[in-house]
Design a protein around this motif. Structure first.
Motif, PDB file in Angstrom:
ATOM      1  N   GLU A  37       0.855  -1.194   0.000  1.00 36.31           N
ATOM      2  CA  GLU A  37       0.000   0.000   0.000  1.00 36.31           C
ATOM      3  C   GLU A  37       0.888   1.240   0.000  1.00 36.31           C
ATOM      4  N   GLU A  55      -4.707   3.583  -1.891  1.00 30.68           N
ATOM      5  CA  GLU A  55      -5.599   4.368  -1.014  1.00 30.68           C
ATOM      6  C   GLU A  55      -5.703   5.784  -1.555  1.00 30.68           C
ATOM      7  N   HIS A 100      -3.747   8.596   0.179  1.00 32.12           N
ATOM      8  CA  HIS A 100      -2.296   8.448   0.035  1.00 32.12           C
ATOM      9  C   HIS A 100      -1.847   8.956  -1.332  1.00 32.12           C
ATOM     10  N   ASP A 152      -8.160   1.051  -0.954  1.00 29.86           N
ATOM     11  CA  ASP A 152      -8.579   1.582   0.337  1.00 29.86           C
ATOM     12  C   ASP A 152      -9.362   2.844   0.034  1.00 29.86           C
ATOM     13  N   ASP A 203     -11.039   2.420   4.442  1.00 27.80           N
ATOM     14  CA  ASP A 203      -9.992   2.863   5.364  1.00 27.80           C
ATOM     15  C   ASP A 203     -10.265   4.339   5.652  1.00 27.80           C
TER      16      ASP A 203
HETATM   17 CO    CO Z   1      -4.952   2.134   4.111  1.00 27.76          CO
END
Ligand code: CO
Ligand code: XUL
Length: 440
Positions: free
Chosen positions: A235, A271, A274, A299, A342
């Motif tokens: 990730e 994600e 991110h 995510d 998430d």
């Molecule tokens: Co995450």
């Protein structure tokens, strides 16, 4: 579910009421059985609840203590509380009607005083989770190890300059892999929160990155040995908690996986927040991974354009959802990955129903995104404007170039015989207007 441990007694199974409903505790668009582009919505999304944000995170911040009430924190014994928490998690997941969940080892069970005590705690909770999965039909999308909370990981886990810390990280990953396999987890995630540096002056970057590669190869070999046949996922995130994280973004991790001989077993868990922290749009990294055959899982969350940190808002941006669902429809979907929320409710969202409302909003946003995306990807004008631009490579010398048959000298000759190219518009504004027409 036993009545005495019901933690959301005022909320029953979330119904589907359709687009006209104003009931905050009903779905407007997510209909798990509705077939879209040949698959049910349930299969398109494979939604998962994140154990850590929903059941462990009290919403403290650097300026204040937690604001969330955890009725499942009933006992002074952390193992007893872990059991109550698990009851709450499975009650929530089944009432919401989501097929999957995801966890870190330490979300399920508290760390003990020794490695073997921690393993014992985890095994006890895994046995309980296995039973609850059987009863409810809820499945594990992925497991992972928390290699960032304990003080021993302050200088990293697999990339720590102290070999003893690397060994502790390995012990934890071994136990988390055992747990994931025992629970039939379909993927296993590595998020290297502290795999990076705070300052280059005290960092041997190459040595740390190579140690991370060695660590991941050892984890892969162990996972395959114990029968894990799912996908390993990395990730990416550019920073936070470190100043610079080695798994910066999709492109960086793809390079790393190839260099470290991991590309056959690993894919990416992307994600949204991110990716935006790394300076890309959510769709950019998802498309990059999908076109490389390396998209593993998502995510699902959202950042804040005014903030430079990982806010983990629940995803409610319809435009983003449409972008992502267009990519998935055009590149074969997300399975065996899924959409893991998430995301965390805000510090001032303190009613028990807020957790439901947040997940319902995220699921409905992606469901609407899918319905809109399905229409766009079938639209002839969209297809022509996006893909028709490359028609000069479909036959003749363009095709020969793409099949590696032309030299630089050949290309020069072709330029001379073709003369000055025509101006061909990119039609960006037309495409943006077209997408907005479908968003109506
Ligand atoms: Co995450
Ligand atoms: C942190 C984050 C993690 C990973 C799992 O930003 O996203 O929760 O998803 O460790």
């Amino acid at each position: 579910m036993s009545h005495k441990n019901e933690f959301f007694p005022k909320i029953s199974k979330i119904p589907l009421e359709g687009p006209e409903s104003d009931n905050p505790l009903a779905f407007t668009h997510y209909d798990e059985n509705r077939i879209v582009a040949g698959k049910t919505m349930k299969e398109h999304f494979r939604f998962a609840v994140a154990y850590w944000h929903s059941f462990c995170n009290e919403n403290s911040d650097p300026f204040g203590v937690g604001t969330r009430m955890f009725p499942w924190d009933k006992s002074s014994d952390p193992m007893e509380n872990a059991k109550y928490r698990m009851d709450a998690a499975f009650e929530f997941i089944t009432k919401l009607g989501v097929p999957y969940y995801c966890f870190h080892d330490r979300d399920l069970a508290p760390e003990g005083d020794s490695i073997s005590q921690s393993e014992k705690n985890l095994n006890a909770m895994v046995a309980r989770a296995k039973e609850m999965q059987k009863v409810t039909g809820v499945k594990l999308l992925w497991g992972t190890a928390n290699l960032f909370t304990h003080p021993r990981y302050m200088n990293g886990a697999a990339t720590n300059p102290d070999f003893t810390v690397v060994c502790h990280a390995a012990a934890q990953v071994k136990a988390a892999l055992d747990a994931t396999v025992e629970l039939g987890g379909e993927n296993y995630v590595f998020w290297g929160g502290r795999e990076g540096y705070m300052h280059l002056l005290n960092t041997d970057m190459k040595r740390e990155i190579d140690n991370m590669g060695r660590f991941l190869r050892a984890a892969r070999d162990y996972g395959r040995k114990i029968g894990f046949d799912g996908t390993f996922l990395i990730e990416p995130k550019p920073m936070e908690p470190t100043k610079h994280q080695y798994d910066y973004d999709a492109a960086t991790v793809l390079g790393f996986l190839h260099e470290q001989d991991l590309a056959d077993d690993f894919k990416l868990n992307l994600e949204a927040n991110h990716i935006t922290l790394a300076g890309h749009s959510f769709a950019h990294d998802v498309l990059l991974a999908a076109q490389s055959g390396m998209l593993g899982s998502i995510d699902a969350n959202r950042g804040d354009a005014q903030n430079g940190w990982d806010t983990d808002y629940f995803p409610t941006n319809l435009y983003d959802a449409v972008d992502i669902m267009m990519i998935l429809l055009e590149h074969g979907g997300i399975a065996p990955g899924g959409f893991n929320f998430d995301a965390k409710i805000r510090r001032n969202s303190t009613d028990p129903d807020d957790l439901f409302i947040a997940h319902i909003g995220g699921m409905d946003t992606f469901a609407r995104g899918l319905l809109i995306a399905e229409k766009i990807v079938q639209n002839e004008e969209y297809k022509k404007l996006r893909y028709g631009r490359y028609s000069s490579f479909d036959d003749g010398p363009g095709k020969e170039f793409e099949t590696g048959k032309l030299t630089l000298e050949n290309l020069r000759e072709l330029a001379i015989s073709a003369g000055e190219p025509e101006m061909i518009s990119g039609k960006q504004e037309r495409l943006e207007n077209l997408i907005n027409r479908f968003l109506r």
